[in-house]
Design an enzyme around this catalytic site. Structure first.
Site, mmCIF file in Angstrom:
data_model
loop_
_atom_site.group_PDB
_atom_site.id
_atom_site.type_symbol
_atom_site.label_atom_id
_atom_site.label_comp_id
_atom_site.label_asym_id
_atom_site.label_seq_id
_atom_site.Cartn_x
_atom_site.Cartn_y
_atom_site.Cartn_z
ATOM 1 N N GLU A 195 0.795 -1.117 -0.091
ATOM 2 C CA GLU A 195 -0.015 0.169 -0.118
ATOM 3 C C GLU A 195 0.744 1.438 -0.038
ATOM 4 O OE1 GLU A 195 -3.281 0.062 -0.242
ATOM 5 O OE2 GLU A 195 -3.464 -2.076 -0.406
ATOM 6 N N SER A 473 -35.760 -27.433 42.449
ATOM 7 C CA SER A 473 -35.384 -27.416 44.010
ATOM 8 C C SER A 473 -34.373 -26.640 44.340
ATOM 9 C CB SER A 473 -34.887 -28.959 44.563
ATOM 10 O OG SER A 473 -36.265 -29.750 44.175
#
Length: 779
Positions: A195, A473
């Site tokens: 780039e 429970s």
């Protein structure tokens, strides 16, 4: 005279055009000077404006200043007697590096029963601490001396800089920003080569690069090469739009020059690496190479291969065009272009190029963003919303969030969930089984670990925090605690009716609860009813205590925001609660009735180290200490001889407390386990609410056992309140101080006596009476 006058007149007439022209030139020059000056002023003013925009963004507003999220701050102390291996593992978990030469912060080496390390400088919440060099000496494999080699003195402890675990961003944009030094050198080389080869030489723009790109594009007949530098690309991403116009390019170039003037190249490069757009996941933008690496490969950027690096670098040119899922052919071709550049510039050799260019793309299943601790981070974000409100984003700009996450506990919980759930899936031939687990320090309220499912790396549905399931429970200890809060009515040896019952509710059909095994014993002691998780005695106890009293107790313990139905079936857990809220309830029981709000946050500071928030660890006594003590004692009986007795084989010496839970048709299985420091809540079930073919004892408890094998377990030693006495009882629950079958804790008045003294004949010498009431059982 006339002749001279004529000559003078002619001279004046001929000079007028020259003077007029000269005046016009002077006025034009002055005008142009004014225009140039005005233009220069306007350009200067506009440049100052643009410079202000750049500085405000780069000096703290990049990506709205992501908040840094850190794991729990860990201290190494002499008093903990850590082994060399444990300290080595702790250092590695906190991203320290084992080397042969200690040269940089984060390095450590092991030699001659000692560890030398360079502790990183870090802005701790209390105060910032500088880089330090320590030598840890071991005797018989236990830490015996800590030497501060800078100040030449022995110390008792020091703090390790915590691990950065996340960066919090805005809601529509994802990014995992990391420092420049954490990016692989090959990634940087490939990026600059592809780039911007002159990145470290140009001043923000590269006229030569622009000209070269223009010539290349003209020869090709279409755009094949861009002329923008990395600095220009960063400017476009941070400040501008994707509009293609001359004015935007002028803006871009001017701002690139200013950016390059203001900031050094490494700062610009680091910002670029964390900012560049590399894809889309739904409406979420993928920014930065670190997150892109997770998104496409499921790995951090430091762990992917060179061909995968080349693919990411190649995608910078066009993330949509080179999307490896949508256009794999284009992506493969672009990846190989980057590899060829590396070959041409002799960064890699021909043999390596040939091998890498033939590899498939190697991307993972589309659309998955892998990251560490996603369930913990989701829970943290929910807590930030609750504590900081709607304006939290502005409050957290650049903040440091110090969490309660313990990487060792988190890893143990993750491994237990993945391994044990997989084994249960095979055992029950039920591949849809899912699980969740929460580990919390019940004294401080700090959440140490959260696992929201078997796919531990993916930020999907967080079952630990979001899933609301019937708890069965698990609700029972709160019912028993509510009853035991009234010592004049209920004690652990209080007999409870254990016969079939039917309860008629106005407007509803009759309700006839049954015990799990459908067996009834006529009568049972309260402590045994809880240990064996019997349904009918629990309902009888709850109805005698009163639903209002039970609900008020549950709300005080942490269920103040839960809709608890005022119906008898809630006594058996017919309400839907998340594992996180279950943990709230049990934290109060484990902490002797002291409620501490659960938290994932230790503290939050701003960039300057100022304290923004600190969690309050102070406990509020919301239920009687004596009632909580008796409930916790009864939960120890659950492990000793009740529904969780399978723990006794390998963990009996720790005197653990716990409670199993199973809902109707075995759709949900639960277990809550308590040791001397931590509380674990475990859920196993199916997302479609289908049958698991498991119970709390065979399902969730199985995961808890696996977890215990992976962590140091602390013995649970109950602290007896002043109002508690241990009194002997017989097998029917009656008081028996002379020859008790067992002893139980009883909430008694100061001078209250439960066993009448046995009459004795008058002896020649005074006999010493046996004292049984105050004898505590072995813990």
């Amino acid at each position: 005279m006339s002749t001279e006058q004529d000559k003078s007149a002619q001279s004046n007439t001929s000079n007028k055009p020259a003077k007029t022209l000269q005046n016009k030139k002077r006025r034009f020059t002055l005008f142009m000077a004014k225009l140039a000056f005005t233009g220069a002023c306007l350009i200067g003013a506009y440049g100052i404006y643009l410079d202000g925009q750049i500085r405000s963004k780069m000096d703290g507003q990049i990506w709205r200043l992501p908040a840094e999220v850190y794991s729990r701050i860990e201290s190494i102390r002499l008093e903990d007697n850590w082994s060399l291996d444990k300290i080595k593992q702790t250092l590695l978990e906190n991203d320290y590096r084992q080397t042969t030469l200690v040269a940089a912060p984060g390095d450590f080496k092991i030699e001659d029963n000692s560890i030398v390390l360079i502790r990183r400088a870090f802005p701790f919440p209390e105060q910032a601490e500088a880089q330090r060099v320590f030598r840890l000496r071991f005797t018989d494999n236990k830490l015996s001396v800590i030497e501060d080699l800078i100040n030449l003195k022995a110390i008792n402890e020091f703090k390790l800089s915590p691990k950065l675990i996340a960066m919090l961003q805005s809601e529509k944009e994802e990014r995992l920003a990391i420092p420049l030094q954490n990016y692989p050198r090959l990634l940087i080389d490939a990026l600059l080569l592809t780039e911007d080869r002159n990145f470290y030489q140009h001043e923000g723009i590269s006229p030569l690069g622009m000209a070269r790109a223009m010539i290349t594009n003209i020869r090709a007949g279409h755009t094949v090469q861009g002329g923008s530098t990395l600095t220009q690309q960063l400017v476009k991403n941070l400040f501008l739009t994707n509009e293609r116009s001359i004015s935007r390019k002028i803006h871009e170039a001017l701002m690139a020059i200013l950016l390059d003037f203001r900031y050094d190249k490494n700062t610009i490069l680091e910002t670029y690496l964390n900012e560049i757009y590399l894809g889309q996941s739904g409406d979420i933008q993928i920014h930065g190479f670190e997150l892109a690496s997770h998104f496409y490969f499921g790995l951090p950027i430091r762990e992917i291969s060179l061909d995968q690096i080349a693919l990411l670098v190649g995608m910078v040119k066009g993330p949509s065009l080179y999307n490896p899922w949508r256009n794999p052919g284009y992506a493969l071709e672009r990846r190989n272009v980057v590899l060829r550049l590396l070959l041409e510039h002799k960064i890699i050799g021909q043999e390596l190029y040939d091998m890498l260019s033939k590899r498939p793309l190697g991307v993972q299943e589309k659309g998955k963003i892998t990251r560490n601790y996603p369930s913990f981070i989701q829970t943290l974000q929910a807590e930030l919303r609750d504590n900081l409100g709607e304006n939290r984003e502005n409050k957290l700009l650049g903040a440091r969030i110090f969490t309660t996450l313990d990487p060792k506990q988190q890893r143990a919980a993750e491994q237990a969930v993945v391994k044990a759930t997989g084994e249960l899936q095979l055992k029950t031939k039920n591949p849809d089984l899912q699980a969740a687990m929460i580990i919390a320090d019940y004294k401080s309220g700090q959440v140490l670990a959260i696992v929201g499912g078997t796919q531990i790396q993916y930020a999907g549905f967080n079952r630990a925090f979001m899933a609301k399931r019937q708890i069965g429970s698990l609700v029972k200890p709160s019912v028993y605690l509510a009853a035991l809060s009234e010592p004049d009515k209920f004690r652990l040896n209080t007999p409870l009716n254990n016969r079939p019952i039917t309860i008629t509710i106005k407007g509803s059909p009759p309700w006839s609860p049954r015990n799990y095994d459908n067996r009834f014993s006529g009568s049972v002691m309260l402590i045994d009813a809880l240990a064996r998780s019997l349904n009918v005695p629990t309902v009888n106890l709850g109805m005698k205590t009163g639903l209002k009293k039970v609900i008020e107790t549950q709300q005080a313990m942490g269920w103040d925001k839960i809709n608890i139905p005022k119906v008898p079936s809630m006594l058996l857990g017919s309400l839907q609660v998340s594992p996180y809220d279950v943990t709230k309830l049990y934290q109060t029981i484990a902490n002797n009735g002291g409620k501490v709000r659960l938290t994932t946050i230790q503290s939050i500071t701003d960039r300057q180290g100022n304290l923004l928030y600190r969690h309050d660890n102070n406990a509020e006594q919301v239920v009687p200490e004596e009632a909580a003590y008796q409930t916790l004692y009864a939960m120890q009986q659950v492990v000793d001889r009740g529904t969780a007795r399978s723990l006794m084989e390998n963990f009996g010496q720790y005197h653990l407390a716990g409670k199993t839970g199973t809902t109707n048709d075995a759709r949900d299985t639960w277990y809550v386990g308590i040791d001397g420091q931590n509380l674990a809540t475990v859920w196993v079930g199916r997302d479609d609410n289908g049958e698991t073919k498991l119970t709390g004892a065979s399902g969730a408890l199985y995961l808890y056992k696996d977890y215990l094998t992976r962590v140091p377990v602390k013995t649970l030693k109950l602290t007896k309140p002043k109002g508690i006495k241990f009194v002997g009882i017989n097998s029917y629950g009656g008081w028996n101080c002379d020859n008790p079958i067992r002893t139980i804790p009883v909430w008694a008045g100061k001078d209250q006596v439960f066993c009448a003294p046995t009459p004795k004949p008058a002896p020649v010498e005074q006999a010493q009476p046996a004292v049984v009431e105050e004898a505590a059982p072995a813990q």
